[in-house]
Design an enzyme around this catalytic site. Sequence first.
Site, PDB file in Angstrom:
ATOM      1  N   ARG A 127      78.219 -34.224  -4.625  1.00  0.00           N
ATOM      2  CA  ARG A 127      77.776 -34.075  -6.049  1.00  0.00           C
ATOM      3  C   ARG A 127      76.885 -32.820  -6.460  1.00  0.00           C
ATOM      4  NH1 ARG A 127      77.793 -39.773  -5.932  1.00  0.00           N
ATOM      5  NH2 ARG A 127      79.442 -40.442  -6.984  1.00  0.00           N
ATOM      6  N   LYS A 149      78.302 -19.379 -13.270  1.00  0.00           N
ATOM      7  CA  LYS A 149      79.529 -19.776 -13.327  1.00  0.00           C
ATOM      8  C   LYS A 149      80.234 -19.965 -11.933  1.00  0.00           C
ATOM      9  CE  LYS A 149      80.704 -18.268 -18.328  1.00  0.00           C
ATOM     10  NZ  LYS A 149      81.657 -17.514 -19.118  1.00  0.00           N
ATOM     11  N   LYS A 233      71.933  -9.336 -17.337  1.00  0.00           N
ATOM     12  CA  LYS A 233      72.681 -10.722 -17.474  1.00  0.00           C
ATOM     13  C   LYS A 233      71.789 -11.836 -17.173  1.00  0.00           C
ATOM     14  CE  LYS A 233      76.735 -13.301 -16.093  1.00  0.00           C
ATOM     15  NZ  LYS A 233      77.778 -13.290 -15.018  1.00  0.00           N
ATOM     16  N   GLU A 243      76.881 -21.127 -22.249  1.00  0.00           N
ATOM     17  CA  GLU A 243      77.677 -20.371 -23.299  1.00  0.00           C
ATOM     18  C   GLU A 243      78.010 -21.149 -24.463  1.00  0.00           C
ATOM     19  OE1 GLU A 243      80.894 -17.988 -21.408  1.00  0.00           O
ATOM     20  OE2 GLU A 243      81.936 -17.968 -22.954  1.00  0.00           O
ATOM     21  N   ASN A 252      81.593 -11.268 -22.901  1.00  0.00           N
ATOM     22  CA  ASN A 252      83.078 -11.187 -22.857  1.00  0.00           C
ATOM     23  C   ASN A 252      83.570 -10.026 -23.638  1.00  0.00           C
ATOM     24  OD1 ASN A 252      83.122 -13.776 -21.600  1.00  0.00           O
ATOM     25  ND2 ASN A 252      83.306 -14.815 -23.606  1.00  0.00           N
ATOM     26  N   HIS A 255      87.250  -8.429 -23.220  1.00  0.00           N
ATOM     27  CA  HIS A 255      87.793  -9.413 -22.307  1.00  0.00           C
ATOM     28  C   HIS A 255      89.161  -9.813 -22.945  1.00  0.00           C
ATOM     29  CE1 HIS A 255      84.800  -8.774 -19.444  1.00  0.00           C
ATOM     30  NE2 HIS A 255      85.110  -9.276 -18.390  1.00  0.00           N
ATOM     31  N   HIS A 259      92.323 -10.016 -20.836  1.00  0.00           N
ATOM     32  CA  HIS A 259      93.101 -11.077 -20.078  1.00  0.00           C
ATOM     33  C   HIS A 259      94.405 -10.967 -20.682  1.00  0.00           C
ATOM     34  CE1 HIS A 259      89.091 -13.563 -19.702  1.00  0.00           C
ATOM     35  NE2 HIS A 259      89.254 -12.785 -18.644  1.00  0.00           N
ATOM     36  N   HIS A 272      91.400  -6.108 -12.850  1.00  0.00           N
ATOM     37  CA  HIS A 272      90.826  -6.612 -13.974  1.00  0.00           C
ATOM     38  C   HIS A 272      89.779  -5.501 -14.693  1.00  0.00           C
ATOM     39  CE1 HIS A 272      88.248  -9.532 -16.237  1.00  0.00           C
ATOM     40  NE2 HIS A 272      87.298  -9.281 -15.703  1.00  0.00           N
TER      41      HIS A 272
END
Length: 373
Positions: A127, A149, A233, A243, A252, A255, A259, A272
């Site tokens: 956990r 993230k 950031k 978010e 983003n 992006h 993507h 990327h």
Amino acid sequence: MAATRVEVNIPEEAPYDVRIGEGVLDGIGEWCQRTPAVAASPQVLVISDANVEPLYLARTKASLERAGFKAPDIVVPAGESSKSTAVAAELWEAMAALGLTRDCAVLALGGGVVGDLAGFVASTFMRGITVVQAPTTLLAMVDSSVGGKTGINLAAGKNLVGTFCQPAYVCASTDCLTTLPEREWRCGCAEVAKSAVVDSDEFFFWLLENAAAMAARDASVAAQAIARCVVFKADVVAQDKTESRGVRECLNYGHTLAHAIEKLSGYGTFSHGAAVAEGMRFAAAMAHELVGASLDFVDAQADLLDALGLPRLPWTADPEAVLDAMKHDKKARGGQVRFVLLRDVGAWEVCDVDDATILAQLAAWNATAPKEA
Ligand code: NAD
Ligand code: GLY
């Protein structure tokens, strides 16, 4: 060059340090000792990838062991394919076999792939155990190692399973960047450009002035760029950790198209970062049409990307296919495609754009694409 320390303060989270500088990896054990969430760990498990292992694993383990930590390691194959349920399951089993307990920690040594994967398994094992990030790519130093993230991919798409789990400490040892392949350097430069354009005139014009040095991998300029990106950031994440408040979405920028390019051209065809740079250019053209961005802004951003070695891509695709890919991206909401658009440097908004407008913009974009060399 002295190390730079940036403190990340996110509401309801323990504050953590990001240390940026040449050779800070050699002091990672000492800094883990100074970090309350790690100091008493019976074991610090280092997770790395097969490219990073021969370069930096021994140094990392030596520093941890000098500081009194038991430091086992697990090395996964390099590349995006390691962000999988299969590799995550192997890591959980190996962590159990090593006898890791709730008071142990995981140290992610590598790029964004290792950071996301190791962060994910650490945040779910028992956990949740502590994670330390030691990013070794420019992209990971300026973006993925900070903000919490984590994630792995499913066949249905990238990063579809993950957690928010802030690291206890981030060690950005800029000397590791000397071994980074050029393609990966430019990939990171795109995220630096994104941060600068979204952040402020101050960061943007500083980067424009230093873009040639950044492209040439000047160590001092790179360290300053990393610190600026981390400060930016950290500020964004402090306002919107998960978010859910409409702030973190600014990260983003570029992006939405990126993507779709990566998916339609086949992952790995373009880096990327190269796709993000293309997405930023497309978003700026769209912002000129839709939210009144000036051509001066569009051109200044193009100059920055050119100077960083991120030219327009020789890529076109059927606008309907691009739109379809955008609609299936996890950033879309209820089939509605959303773009981060900038009226000017630092002045961003998230816009729902209707299908007909996107198709017309994509057709116009195709018409100006450079021919393949
Ligand atoms: P990566 O981790 O695959 O690293 C790129 C390549 O460089 C790999 O082959 C790696 O082995 C190699 N490498 C790493 N460090 C090196 C070094 N110092 N010297 C030589 N080779 C080195 O890719 P990346 O671009 O760092 O990260 C991409 C990943 O990050 C994606 O999975 C993306 O989804 C994720 N990401 C996450 C966030 C986040 O906020 N969590 C943000 C952006 C991107
Ligand atoms: N890289 C996007 C984010 O961290 O939200």
